[in-house]
Design an enzyme around this catalytic site. Structure first.
Site, short mmCIF file in Angstrom:
data_model
loop_
_atom_site.label_atom_id
_atom_site.label_comp_id
_atom_site.label_asym_id
_atom_site.label_seq_id
_atom_site.Cartn_x
_atom_site.Cartn_y
_atom_site.Cartn_z
N SER A 179 0.83 -1.19 0.00
CA SER A 179 0.00 0.00 0.00
C SER A 179 0.87 1.25 0.00
O SER A 179 1.66 1.45 -0.92
CB SER A 179 -0.96 -0.05 1.19
OG SER A 179 -1.97 0.93 1.07
N ASP A 278 -11.88 -0.29 1.17
CA ASP A 278 -11.27 -1.28 0.29
C ASP A 278 -11.42 -0.86 -1.18
O ASP A 278 -10.48 -0.95 -1.96
CB ASP A 278 -11.90 -2.66 0.50
CG ASP A 278 -10.95 -3.79 0.16
OD1 ASP A 278 -9.84 -3.83 0.75
OD2 ASP A 278 -11.29 -4.61 -0.70
N HIS A 312 -7.66 -5.04 -0.99
CA HIS A 312 -6.46 -4.35 -0.52
C HIS A 312 -5.82 -5.09 0.65
O HIS A 312 -6.09 -4.81 1.81
CB HIS A 312 -6.86 -2.93 -0.09
CG HIS A 312 -5.72 -1.97 -0.02
ND1 HIS A 312 -4.95 -1.61 -1.10
CD2 HIS A 312 -5.21 -1.29 1.04
CE1 HIS A 312 -4.04 -0.75 -0.74
NE2 HIS A 312 -4.17 -0.53 0.57
#
Length: 333
Positions: A179, A278, A312
């Protein structure tokens, strides 16, 4: 991007491996090795806490002028580090954003970095990067210094090379992250070209100016908003209005030639969970990674990419695939 723990029970199960305690055997060997090889201060870092009793996972907390609090790092050693006498390549592994993300992220359930690396001849360095530090020196801060980029590049990397048996060279280092950390990995690999021979982004955004979820420059907007809210007390990473030179220096899509002759690995999910966060995160990841891949394709720069179902989160199978590729690319222990 902002992180929230995945709810899927089976998303991040440990990949097989032996326990750290079993890997080395006799505790006396570990104790003597720890005493003989204890790390010291240097490069602007003063150790204020340490933990070197675990056979593999060593921990340090520092005082540094670059950060207004005391950041920490986990250093995960290979199973045979204490008795092999070998020198090892290093993977710098960067965590994502959010108030529950820090240097321990990859060692907390459901993640299991110890099992994923069991038997692997590589040192893994996992530093603090701030809750929304974006692996940058911000334009402004009202809460003291938060110069994560300077801390990692100018202090931590030389400190690791001075205190552990590493290959302190281009072919001895890789950088990867999840991320926000995946963005940080792409940024560091380009901006500091001679530091890393391999770069990996697991659900990390890859374009600052391009469309993220249909918003032009969406990642810069999110970096500024998130850093102001939970990192910089109203300050921002890129400034308002943006410091355009900083954006260009950090933007993978504007540094494409810097990835030539590197190993490049990317993962993005194609079906986020039906929740705002998400969808927000992985939609931006997918959009920006596709944009970046287009630049790499047009430049004729090889890269490995995976678009897979889900949202994610870190995928253990692709993480371990990536890890094997990193070890193959770097100098051998």
């Amino acid at each position: 991007m902002s992180e929230h723990r995945p709810t899927r029970r089976n998303v991040l199960r440990a990949v097989g491996g032996v326990s750290a305690a079993m890997a080395l055997g006799a505790g006396s060997v570990v104790a003597s090795a720890s005493a003989a090889n204890a790390a010291g201060d240097g490069f602007g870092l003063r150790i204020v806490e340490r933990g070197e009793a675990d056979p593999r996972m060593w921990y340090y907390r520092f005082e540094t002028r670059e950060i207004g609090w005391k950041p920490a790092v986990n250093v995960l050693l290979p199973d045979d580090y204490h008795f092999s006498g070998r020198t090892y390549p290093v993977l710098y592994l960067l965590h994502g954003g959010g108030t529950d993300q820090d240097f321990i992220t990859f060692d907390r359930p459901p993640l299991n970095i110890r099992a994923w690396t069991a038997g692997k001849p590589v040192i893994v360095v996992m530093p603090d990067g701030g809750h929304a530090g974006w692996y940058s020196n911000p334009v402004s801060s009202t809460v003291g210094p938060r110069n994560w980029e300077s801390f990692h590049i100018n202090q931590l990397i030389p400190w690791i090379d001075a205190n552990f048996r590493t290959f302190a060279e281009y072919d001895g280092r890789a950088v990867s992250g999840f991320s926000m950390g995946g963005f940080g990995a792409l940024k560091y690999a380009a901006k500091y070209w001679g530091h890393f021979a391999s770069v990996s982004s697991h659900s990390g955004p890859a374009s600052l100016r391009g469309p993220a979820g249909g918003i032009q420059g969406g990642v810069v907007h999110w970096a500024n908003a998130s850093s102001a809210a939970i990192e910089l007390g109203g300050g921002t990473v890129y400034g308002v209005p943006w410091d355009q030179n900083r954006v260009s220096m950090d933007n993978p899509c504007e540094r494409v030639e810097s990835y030539r002759n590197k190993r490049v690995f990317m993962v993005a999910g194609t079906s986020p969970e039906p929740t705002f966060w998400d969808r927000f995160n992985e939609t931006a990841v997918l959009d920006t990674q596709r944009e970046f891949r287009g630049f790499l394709d047009r430049a004729g720069i090889p890269h490995e990419w995976h678009e897979v179902p889900g949202g994610h989160y870190v995928r253990p199978d692709l993480f371990t695939r990536d890890l094997d590729g990193i070890i193959d690319r770097l100098r051998k222990a």
